[in-house]
Design an enzyme around this catalytic site. Structure first.
Site, mmCIF file in Angstrom:
data_model
loop_
_atom_site.group_PDB
_atom_site.id
_atom_site.type_symbol
_atom_site.label_atom_id
_atom_site.label_comp_id
_atom_site.label_asym_id
_atom_site.label_seq_id
_atom_site.Cartn_x
_atom_site.Cartn_y
_atom_site.Cartn_z
ATOM 1 N N GLU A 80 39.214 31.018 41.837
ATOM 2 C CA GLU A 80 40.026 30.541 42.953
ATOM 3 C C GLU A 80 40.957 31.637 43.474
ATOM 4 O OE1 GLU A 80 39.429 26.891 40.224
ATOM 5 O OE2 GLU A 80 39.532 29.067 40.064
ATOM 6 N N LYS A 442 47.569 44.053 43.901
ATOM 7 C CA LYS A 442 48.733 44.008 44.797
ATOM 8 C C LYS A 442 48.909 45.309 45.572
ATOM 9 C CE LYS A 442 51.902 40.605 42.724
ATOM 10 N NZ LYS A 442 51.126 40.099 41.592
ATOM 11 N N LYS A 477 58.233 41.766 51.063
ATOM 12 C CA LYS A 477 58.142 40.342 50.709
ATOM 13 C C LYS A 477 59.447 39.627 51.042
ATOM 14 C CE LYS A 477 56.419 38.742 46.914
ATOM 15 N NZ LYS A 477 55.326 37.824 47.274
#
Length: 509
Positions: A80, A442, A477
């Site tokens: 997922e 990332k 972020k």
């Protein structure tokens, strides 16, 4: 109209078309598959186009001691997560096409500077070959699935034998005496009524026992004169409902106790500081609704379960904090399709929606997603049950596949195969270099985002990216102010013990 079987078949075919590298060994290795499917609806007709834009396989994640402050290791390789990260690559590419004036099949410009939204008629669907690990996997089961040596035919015969008042093989105690020892004395008329009720109850149990293991147990019920017995109920509720009537013999009482007495268990453990699982036999093994971390070999992980991540995406969107700089609204999955496996609509609703349904005061651009849950009748050929069926002598032990495969619809390196957080097959001396990095880690996703920012004309940049103090991954972020506000509300109102990210692991550039 989109059906669950159509989506499953589309995803399985996309997987079959991929090269052999990273795929499980047939009959010995198993894995899970997930995918993101773009749905395009034509406004002038009923035509619907379906396209897999990202696909992933995998069942592993690394321990917390293997996590890197450079962002160059793929921490979570569950299917997922792989599928969603591949989708981020696809969305970044589409935004680059949009901001550079080349036209995007996904995004169109809004009236707000630097902001984009989905074209009308475009939506995204999430597919998983198995229910997500964690809370969505804690599904009631019944006794038959744990009686390895008792066939359905044997169970039916046993039920019919008892229902007919005959002795089981090897039993020499008269049935009436065995009942009387449990019910005390009763007159003949009462005994006759008891026999009628017991016969009806046995008939109901027999018919429900013949139900396929793959049918959702929540939809199965047996109606008797004792009331409606739901197989979604706990075993205690079932037993109390029947034992309240003195017309149930010890043998039937035992059968009832065995019919709904356990849950499918998840390997994901409750997070530190949260409520622990009781780990008691049967349905009391797990507490439901908990945040959970994925299990690891030896060293524990910091990766939240896929159920928890899907629940989070249902509030914050699956696009993440970085891409939200460019979007007017968060992106949500309109539908979640699950392949053939243990499945419950009720449990999916609890795990992915209900846990967050009370959140209020979300900022503009965010909402509480209400995806449609569907299940396909098609099983993934490399699922664990299918692998066990195809296993042959001499193949060795059945094990989960150690590799994770990612494919997404991008022009550069669409296929990415990893193991232990790095590209599969990388030599030890290359660790820590660009050659070892997965395109999904990332650091690589951050570099792709920075490329998007550089591709955007300065006059067309979103306001949140016009600051001059943005340097690290963490800076970008946290600069997504609206996203961070929504995340704080989610944490405060639904998941107060969601583990906080180690800021030292987010300072890479």
């Amino acid at each position: 109209m989109v059906t669950a079987d159509e989506i499953a078949q589309l995803c399985y075919e996309r997987f079959n078309d991929l090269p052999r590298r990273g795929k499980p060994e047939p009959g010995r290795e198993w894995t899970s598959l997930a995918a993101v499917v773009k749905i395009s609806r034509c406004a002038k007709s009923d035509r619907v186009e379906k396209e897999v834009v990202s696909l992933g396989t995998g069942t592993k994640c690394i321990g917390q001691t293997a996590m890197s402050p450079k962002g160059d290791v793929l921490n979570d390789s569950h299917a997922e997560v792989i599928a969603r990260r591949g989708c981020l690559r696809y969305l970044t590419q589409e935004l680059q096409r949009a901001v550079s004036g080349r036209g995007s099949a996904v995004f169109c410009q809004t009236l707000h500077q630097g902001k984009w939204r989905l074209h009308p008629g475009i939506s995204f669907l999430f597919f998983s070959s198995h229910t997500p690990c964690g809370d969505a996997s804690i599904i009631h089961t019944n006794g038959r699935q744990h009686r390895a040596c008792t066939s359905d035919t044997t169970m039916k015969n046993d039920l019919q034998t008892v229902g007919g008042g005959l002795k089981r093989k090897g039993e020499h105690i008269p049935r009436q005496n065995s009942k009387r020892s449990f019910l005390e004395e009763s007159d003949p008329e009462e005994t006759k009524q008891e026999d009628i009720q017991e016969s009806k109850l046995l008939s109901s149990l027999s018919s429900s026992s013949s139900t396929s293991d793959d049918e959702p147990l929540q939809s199965t019920s047996a109606k008797t004169e004792l009331g409606s017995i739901s197989h979604a109920a706990t075993s205690e509720q079932l037993i109390m409902k029947t034992s309240a009537h003195s017309t149930v013999s010890p043998m039937i009482f035992t059968l009832l106790k065995s019919e709904v007495y356990d849950v499918h268990r998840t390997g994901a453990k409750s997070v530190l500081g949260g409520l622990a699982d009781p780990l008691q036999p049967g349905i009391r093994y797990h507490n439901t609704g908990l945040l959970r971390v994925k299990p690891g070999r030896g060293v524990s992980t910091l990766s939240l379960s896929c159920s928890d991540k899907l629940a989070r995406w249902g509030v914050l969107g699956f696009q993440g904090a970085l891409l939200f700089h460019y979007l007017e609204e968060a992106l949500y999955f309109s539908t979640v399709v699950v392949g053939k496996c243990p499945f419950s609509h009720e449990v999916m609703q609890r795990a992915l929606i209900t846990r967050c349904s009370h959140i209020s005061d979300l900022p503009a651009g965010f909402s509480l997603s209400q995806p449609v849950f569907l299940q396909s009748n098609l099983e993934f050929p490399f699922s664990r049950p299918q692998t066990e069926l195809r296993h042959k002598a001499g193949q060795g032990c059945i094990t989960p596949c150690g590799a994770a495969v990612s494919w997404c619809k991008v022009l550069v390196q669409p296929l990415d195969v990893t193991a232990n957080g790095f590209k599969q097959g990388v030599v030890k001396k290359a660790l820590g270099t660009a050659k070892a990095r997965s395109a999904l880690c990332k650091l690589e996703l951050f570099h792709s985002f920075l490329s998007l920012v550089r591709s955007t004309d300065a006059s067309a940049l979103p306001d949140s990216l016009r600051r001059t103090d943005l340097h690290t991954y963490l800076d970008y972020k946290e600069a997504s102010d609206t996203y961070q506000l929504a995340w704080q509300l989610l944490r405060k109102q639904a998941f107060p013990i969601w583990p906080r990210s180690n800021r030292d692991l987010l300072l890479f550039k």
